[in-house]
Scaffold this motif. Structure first.
Motif, short mmCIF file in Angstrom:
data_model
loop_
_atom_site.label_atom_id
_atom_site.label_comp_id
_atom_site.label_asym_id
_atom_site.label_seq_id
_atom_site.Cartn_x
_atom_site.Cartn_y
_atom_site.Cartn_z
N PHE A 1 -14.66 -1.88 3.88
CA PHE A 1 -12.99 -1.85 3.92
C PHE A 1 -12.66 -3.27 4.41
O PHE A 1 -13.17 -3.96 4.92
CB PHE A 1 -12.85 -0.58 4.95
CG PHE A 1 -13.21 -0.75 6.15
CD1 PHE A 1 -12.76 -1.50 7.22
CD2 PHE A 1 -14.29 0.16 6.54
CE1 PHE A 1 -13.34 -1.54 8.40
CE2 PHE A 1 -14.80 0.11 7.83
CZ PHE A 1 -14.52 -0.68 8.99
N GLU B 1 -6.38 4.28 2.37
CA GLU B 1 -6.90 2.73 2.57
C GLU B 1 -7.00 2.49 4.50
O GLU B 1 -6.65 3.00 5.24
CB GLU B 1 -5.70 1.83 2.05
CG GLU B 1 -6.49 0.22 2.20
CD GLU B 1 -7.52 0.07 1.41
OE1 GLU B 1 -8.69 -0.04 1.91
OE2 GLU B 1 -7.36 0.03 0.12
N LEU C 1 0.86 -1.18 0.02
CA LEU C 1 0.19 -0.15 0.05
C LEU C 1 0.71 1.20 0.09
O LEU C 1 0.35 2.27 0.27
CB LEU C 1 -1.04 0.01 1.20
CG LEU C 1 -1.85 -0.98 1.12
CD1 LEU C 1 -2.87 -1.14 2.33
CD2 LEU C 1 -2.84 -1.26 0.04
N ARG D 1 -0.06 5.06 -0.72
CA ARG D 1 -1.26 5.51 -0.13
C ARG D 1 -1.18 5.80 1.37
O ARG D 1 -0.54 5.12 2.12
CB ARG D 1 -2.38 4.28 -0.20
CG ARG D 1 -2.50 3.95 -1.59
CD ARG D 1 -3.62 2.77 -2.00
NE ARG D 1 -4.83 3.05 -1.45
CZ ARG D 1 -5.81 3.80 -2.02
NH1 ARG D 1 -5.53 4.05 -3.01
NH2 ARG D 1 -6.99 3.79 -1.65
N TYR E 1 -14.29 5.91 5.18
CA TYR E 1 -13.81 5.12 3.86
C TYR E 1 -14.47 5.45 2.70
O TYR E 1 -13.85 5.69 1.65
CB TYR E 1 -13.84 3.61 4.20
CG TYR E 1 -13.17 2.59 3.13
CD1 TYR E 1 -11.79 2.62 2.87
CD2 TYR E 1 -14.16 1.92 2.55
CE1 TYR E 1 -11.45 1.70 2.32
CE2 TYR E 1 -13.67 0.97 1.53
CZ TYR E 1 -12.19 0.97 1.30
OH TYR E 1 -11.80 0.23 0.37
N VAL F 1 -2.47 4.98 5.13
CA VAL F 1 -3.16 3.70 5.77
C VAL F 1 -3.53 4.19 7.21
O VAL F 1 -2.71 4.61 7.85
CB VAL F 1 -2.17 2.58 5.86
CG1 VAL F 1 -2.92 1.54 6.38
CG2 VAL F 1 -1.90 2.22 4.26
N LYS G 1 -11.54 6.36 0.11
CA LYS G 1 -11.14 5.44 -0.75
C LYS G 1 -10.45 5.92 -2.09
O LYS G 1 -9.57 5.22 -2.54
CB LYS G 1 -11.93 4.19 -0.87
CG LYS G 1 -13.16 4.35 -1.48
CD LYS G 1 -13.88 3.04 -1.41
CE LYS G 1 -15.31 3.33 -2.19
NZ LYS G 1 -16.24 2.35 -1.97
#
Length: 175
Positions: free
Chosen positions: A122, A98, A61, A64, A89, A66, A93
Motif C-alpha cells: 500500500f 485505499e 481519492l 474512495r 489492503y 481512505v 483495494k
C-alpha cells in the motif's frame, strides 16, 4: 556582601525566567484552541510523496474510503499492525478502499528497510517536515483516521488495532 547580593539577584532572575517558561507552556497547552481533526470534520487535504517519488493528494481519492494511518518505524504497535493492514489492503483495494500510511519524519533508508521487511504494497507516504502530522495534530502514534468517500472523518483511532478491527474499519469506509 556584594557577592551574595549579586548571586541572589542572578538566582531570582533565573527562577523568574523558569516560572515564566512553565506558565507559558501550560497556558499554550490548556488554554489555546487546537485545530485537532475530529469525527465529522472534512479531512484536511495534503500532498505528500510516496516511496517512488510520486505525489499523492488526499482529495484525488474522493469517491474512495481512505484509511489514513500515521506511524513510525520505531513504534512497536505500528509494526504489529502493519501486516494486518497489508492483508486487509489486499482484500479491500479493489472494493474502493485505499490505505495511506504516513511516516512521521524518518529517513528514506529507515522507511525503505521497514517496507521491505514487511512486504508492504500500500502507499507509504513521507511527511519529512511533519506538516501533515501537525495539521492533523497527531499524538500519539499510531493514529488512524477513517475517511469516507466524500472526505469526511468517520472515526479517529489511537493505539494498536487488531486485524479484526482493521477489517471492520475497512467495511465502515467501503463506498
Amino acid at each position: 556582601m556584594k557577592n551574595k547580593k549579586t548571586r541572589f539577584i542572578l538566582r531570582l532572575s533565573l527562577l523568574l525566567i523558569m516560572i515564566s517558561a512553565i506558565t507559558y507552556t501550560l497556558y499554550q497547552h490548556f488554554f489555546t484552541e487546537r485545530n485537532r481533526v475530529q469525527v465529522g470534520d472534512q479531512a484536511p487535504d495534503f500532498v505528500l510523496e510516496d516511496m517512488e517519488g510520486n505525489k499523492v493528494q488526499l482529495s484525488d481519492l474522493k469517491g474512495r474510503g481512505v484509511f489514513l494511518n500515521f506511524w513510525g518505524t520505531w513504534c512497536e504497535p505500528c509494526e504489529q499492525e502493519m501486516p494486518y493492514m497489508e492483508r486487509q489492503y489486499n482484500q479491500y483495494k479493489n472494493l474502493g478502499v485505499e490505505i495511506l500510511a504516513v511516516n512521521v519524519a524518518e529517513s528514506d533508508v529507515a522507511i525503505e528497510s521497514f517496507v521491505k521487511k514487511h512486504g508492504l504494497t500500500f502507499p507509504v507516504l513521507k511527511d519529512k517536515d511533519r506538516a501533515v502530522t501537525d495539521a492533523y495534530d497527531i499524538t500519539p502514534i499510531p493514529t488512524t483516521f477513517l475517511i469516507d468517500n466524500n472526505g469526511k472523518v468517520l472515526e479517529v483511532i489511537t493505539g494498536t488495532m487488531t486485524e479484526r478491527d482493521i477489517a471492520n474499519y475497512m467495511e465502515l469506509i467501503k463506498p
